[in-house]
Design an enzyme around this catalytic site. Structure first.
Site, PDB file in Angstrom:
ATOM      1  N   ASP A   1      41.474  19.742 -71.143  1.00  0.00           N
ATOM      2  CA  ASP A   1      40.568  19.314 -71.757  1.00  0.00           C
ATOM      3  C   ASP A   1      39.443  18.004 -72.264  1.00  0.00           C
ATOM      4  O   ASP A   1      38.429  17.504 -72.445  1.00  0.00           O
ATOM      5  CB  ASP A   1      41.216  19.733 -73.458  1.00  0.00           C
ATOM      6  CG  ASP A   1      39.902  18.938 -75.098  1.00  0.00           C
ATOM      7  OD1 ASP A   1      39.689  18.369 -75.007  1.00  0.00           O
ATOM      8  OD2 ASP A   1      39.251  20.411 -75.296  1.00  0.00           O
TER       9      ASP A   1
ATOM     10  N   HIS B   1      38.655   4.238 -71.226  1.00  0.00           N
ATOM     11  CA  HIS B   1      37.646   3.935 -71.928  1.00  0.00           C
ATOM     12  C   HIS B   1      37.137   2.991 -72.978  1.00  0.00           C
ATOM     13  O   HIS B   1      38.447   2.112 -73.770  1.00  0.00           O
ATOM     14  CB  HIS B   1      37.693   5.172 -73.326  1.00  0.00           C
ATOM     15  CG  HIS B   1      37.115   7.011 -71.784  1.00  0.00           C
ATOM     16  ND1 HIS B   1      36.109   7.083 -71.760  1.00  0.00           N
ATOM     17  CD2 HIS B   1      37.833   7.971 -72.336  1.00  0.00           C
ATOM     18  CE1 HIS B   1      35.992   8.204 -71.178  1.00  0.00           C
ATOM     19  NE2 HIS B   1      37.333   8.872 -71.422  1.00  0.00           N
TER      20      HIS B   1
ATOM     21  N   PHE C   1      41.024  21.636 -77.502  1.00  0.00           N
ATOM     22  CA  PHE C   1      40.924  21.285 -78.316  1.00  0.00           C
ATOM     23  C   PHE C   1      38.976  22.026 -78.627  1.00  0.00           C
ATOM     24  O   PHE C   1      37.630  21.369 -78.571  1.00  0.00           O
ATOM     25  CB  PHE C   1      40.715  19.605 -79.206  1.00  0.00           C
ATOM     26  CG  PHE C   1      41.780  18.851 -78.866  1.00  0.00           C
ATOM     27  CD1 PHE C   1      42.745  19.245 -78.661  1.00  0.00           C
ATOM     28  CD2 PHE C   1      41.699  17.716 -77.073  1.00  0.00           C
ATOM     29  CE1 PHE C   1      43.813  18.736 -78.522  1.00  0.00           C
ATOM     30  CE2 PHE C   1      42.393  17.439 -76.767  1.00  0.00           C
ATOM     31  CZ  PHE C   1      44.027  17.694 -77.021  1.00  0.00           C
TER      32      PHE C   1
ATOM     33  N   ASP D   1      35.952  22.585 -79.615  1.00  0.00           N
ATOM     34  CA  ASP D   1      34.369  21.812 -80.210  1.00  0.00           C
ATOM     35  C   ASP D   1      33.573  22.684 -79.242  1.00  0.00           C
ATOM     36  O   ASP D   1      33.502  23.985 -79.522  1.00  0.00           O
ATOM     37  CB  ASP D   1      34.920  20.371 -79.756  1.00  0.00           C
ATOM     38  CG  ASP D   1      34.407  20.557 -78.722  1.00  0.00           C
ATOM     39  OD1 ASP D   1      34.597  21.103 -77.917  1.00  0.00           O
ATOM     40  OD2 ASP D   1      34.464  19.373 -77.836  1.00  0.00           O
TER      41      ASP D   1
ATOM     42  N   ASP E   1      34.583  14.680 -70.513  1.00  0.00           N
ATOM     43  CA  ASP E   1      34.198  13.838 -69.883  1.00  0.00           C
ATOM     44  C   ASP E   1      33.037  14.415 -69.081  1.00  0.00           C
ATOM     45  O   ASP E   1      32.293  13.492 -68.989  1.00  0.00           O
ATOM     46  CB  ASP E   1      34.854  13.417 -69.474  1.00  0.00           C
ATOM     47  CG  ASP E   1      35.905  12.268 -70.171  1.00  0.00           C
ATOM     48  OD1 ASP E   1      35.248  11.800 -71.246  1.00  0.00           O
ATOM     49  OD2 ASP E   1      36.860  11.499 -69.398  1.00  0.00           O
TER      50      ASP E   1
END
Length: 364
Positions: A338, A66, A260, A262, A343
């Site tokens: 994840d 990235h 994670f 979110d 992505d």
């Protein structure tokens, strides 16, 4: 379903979970009313994910690819990762309700001739500050308003548009608190937290959540405490990914880290058929209604997301064992899944079947 056995969990196995986040997620999924994990389509979701990961040769090395992430795994990268994950929360825009998710007036950062939004706007703002000679990633600097004033922080996060970064004061508060803890307890560096963990991700998770209140992502659900520890876990995962499991990123129990929880990954899990929402929850999300942090609906979304990825992990690992081709991917854990799903969500955000749920919180 051929792999139904991989989705069956007995209570003795639950008692052996070493990560309280995974045990919490299991409890939430067993008691969830408006969010469910569809057993008839999660296998298809696992097949899709595995096929795409094979095609793209997706692995932990993707993290460094990235463009805004550190390319050199050193102590400066540790300081960068800590600050990023300290501030890695709440990037959705209030303007999206009226102007859509592709709104060009939302908070964004202009950096090196590109405009960045969401998580990447945070990375871009930090990198821009470093380029301008501001030692923004040094804990002893951001711990004190004398060294880095609130106005200076506001300048660092100056937007390309008229919309400011959400929760700016809360971000400043997190910086002051965490910077002070690092200075007073860990000789001014997160590296010393890592050293104290003795190569254990679970020990490091406890060090983080015991010492930094702003990482303590826990709630009451049906009469018991549940933990998510989204930013604490991603802090460990990003360290592992940056160092590709070596040096400061070497953890002998890294596979105990969960996904994670979110707002972007649940959206993608729903799209892929690994989560299902009640009509009531569909209506709430589609109407851009705010879900309070710690509310039952929000906890169900996040807890079921973690458990869904745990089941996907088991199914994908089973496929890897059965795949004897040269194109097979290495064993995956919840972190890699994840990263991939996030992505995927970012790449397809304008075509996913449902929007994100909206909660204003410092925890994600």
């Amino acid at each position: 379903m051929d792999n139904n056995k991989d989705l069956v969990i007995n209570e003795s196995e639950v008692q052996q979970f070493v990560n309280p986040v995974l045990e919490s997620a299991y409890f939430i999924s067993k008691n969830s009313k408006d969010v469910t994990i569809p057993q008839d389509s999660i296998q298809e979701a696992a097949n899709t994910i595995y096929s795409n990961m094979k095609k793209t040769k997706y692995s932990v090395s993707v993290w460094k690819q990235h463009e805004l992430h550190p390319k050199v795994a050193n102590e400066d990268a540790i300081d960068w990762i800590f600050l990023v994950d300290l501030l890695n929360f709440s990037f959705w825009s209030d303007l999206e309700k009226e102007k859509g998710s592709n709104c060009k007036e939302r908070f964004s950062i202009y950096y090196k001739d590109k405009i960045y939004t969401g998580y990447w706007s945070l990375c871009a703002a930090i990198n821009r500050a470093i380029d301008e000679g501001i030692p923004f990633t040094t804990p002893s600097i951001y711990a004190s308003s004398e060294n880095l004033s609130d106005d200076k922080v506001k300048y660092i996060f100056r937007s390309h548009t008229n919309e400011e970064i959400p929760l700016l004061q809360e971000r400043i508060n997190c910086m002051r608190e965490a910077g002070k803890v690092l200075v007073e307890k860990f000789d001014g560096s997160f590296i010393n937290c890592i050293k104290q963990s003795n190569n254990s991700a679970m020990k490091l998770l406890k060090i983080i959540t015991d010492n930094f209140e702003c990482f303590r992502d826990e709630y009451e659900f049906l009469g018991r405490k549940v933990q998510f520890y989204k930013r604490a876990q991603i802090l460990i995962a990003d360290t592992w990914a940056c160092f590709e499991g070596q040096n400061y990123g070497s953890f002998n129990d890294i596979d105990e880290i969960t996904m994670f929880a979110d707002y972007r990954v649940p959206q993608a899990l729903h799209h892929l058929g690994a989560l299902s929402y009640s009509q009531n929850l569909h209506n709430i999300i589609n109407s851009f209604t705010l879900l309070p942090n710690g509310s039952q609906l929000e906890i169900e979304i996040r807890g079921c997301s973690i458990w869904s990825v745990e089941l996907l992990k088991r199914l994908v690992q089973q496929k890897i064992k059965q795949d004897n081709t040269l194109e097979s991917i290495p064993i995956v854990n919840a972190i890699i899944l994840d990263f991939y799903i996030w992505d995927f969500a970012s790449e397809h955000k304008h075509t996913l079947k449902i929007g994100i749920h909206r909660t204003r919180s410092i925890f994600y």
